[in-house]
Design an enzyme around this catalytic site. Structure first.
Site, PDB file in Angstrom:
ATOM      1  N   HIS A 143       0.860  -1.180   0.000  1.00  0.00           N
ATOM      2  CA  HIS A 143       0.000   0.000   0.000  1.00  0.00           C
ATOM      3  C   HIS A 143       0.900   1.236   0.000  1.00  0.00           C
ATOM      4  CE1 HIS A 143      -3.854  -1.941   1.861  1.00  0.00           C
ATOM      5  NE2 HIS A 143      -3.272  -2.745   0.978  1.00  0.00           N
ATOM      6  N   GLU A 182       0.944   3.906   1.722  1.00  0.00           N
ATOM      7  CA  GLU A 182       1.362   4.365   3.043  1.00  0.00           C
ATOM      8  C   GLU A 182       2.519   3.531   3.596  1.00  0.00           C
ATOM      9  OE1 GLU A 182      -1.755   3.549   1.922  1.00  0.00           O
ATOM     10  OE2 GLU A 182      -3.216   4.176   3.423  1.00  0.00           O
ATOM     11  N   CYS A 210      -6.271   1.826   5.792  1.00  0.00           N
ATOM     12  CA  CYS A 210      -6.885   0.585   6.264  1.00  0.00           C
ATOM     13  C   CYS A 210      -6.283   0.203   7.620  1.00  0.00           C
ATOM     14  CB  CYS A 210      -6.634  -0.531   5.252  1.00  0.00           C
ATOM     15  SG  CYS A 210      -4.897  -1.035   5.150  1.00  0.00           S
TER      16      CYS A 210
END
Length: 149
Positions: free
Chosen positions: A53, A55, A83
């Site tokens: 992801h 991030e 998430c």
């Protein structure tokens, strides 16, 4: 000096790269003291990596660059609400601040479904700003998923 909006626009450019690579269009930029340390976009499909992801990628890159896993002085700008995995990584990295675009009612772990970054039971809380360029961030995601249906 660049503003939150300026950095979020850079995160949106990263999200557009993901879109063009047929990845879910999420982009992130990590900044410390006004300096961009890392930028990334989702790469789960191309890297065959469920943790790729945007991030997580920017936190990994930044930690390597500054030679410290603690990101206390860092701000991450990301186009979509993180998430559970990403929010957990932010807590573990002792992230200073998160600025995100649109919420995620199906998987958001910052405000929508869970509130991991403000949970007092955890050893660290992260300052959060939500809704930055929300409409633009949401529009790119909607365009991507509309093309998938």
């Amino acid at each position: 000096m660049a503003s939150d909006i300026d950095f979020m626009r850079l995160a949106l450019k990263e999200a557009e790269k993901a879109f063009n690579e047929d990845e879910v269009p999420v982009g992130a930029v990590l900044v410390i003291k006004g300096e961009i340390i890392a930028r990334a976009h989702n790469k789960r499909e191309s890297a065959f990596d469920p943790t790729a992801h945007a991030e997580v990628i920017v936190m990994r890159e930044a930690a390597q660059k500054i030679k410290n896993w603690r990101l206390i002085d860092a701000t991450i700008y990301v186009t979509k609400e993180p998430c559970i995995m990403c929010a957990g990584a932010m807590v573990n990295a002792r992230l200073g601040r998160l600025v995100y675009g649109c919420g995620d009612i199906k998987a958001g772990a910052v405000q929508s479904l869970y509130q991991l970054l403000s949970d007092k039971r955890l050893n660290h809380q992260v300052e959060v700003v939500s809704g930055m360029l929300e409409e633009e961030c949401a529009a790119l995601l909607k365009k991507f998923f509309k093309g998938r249906r």
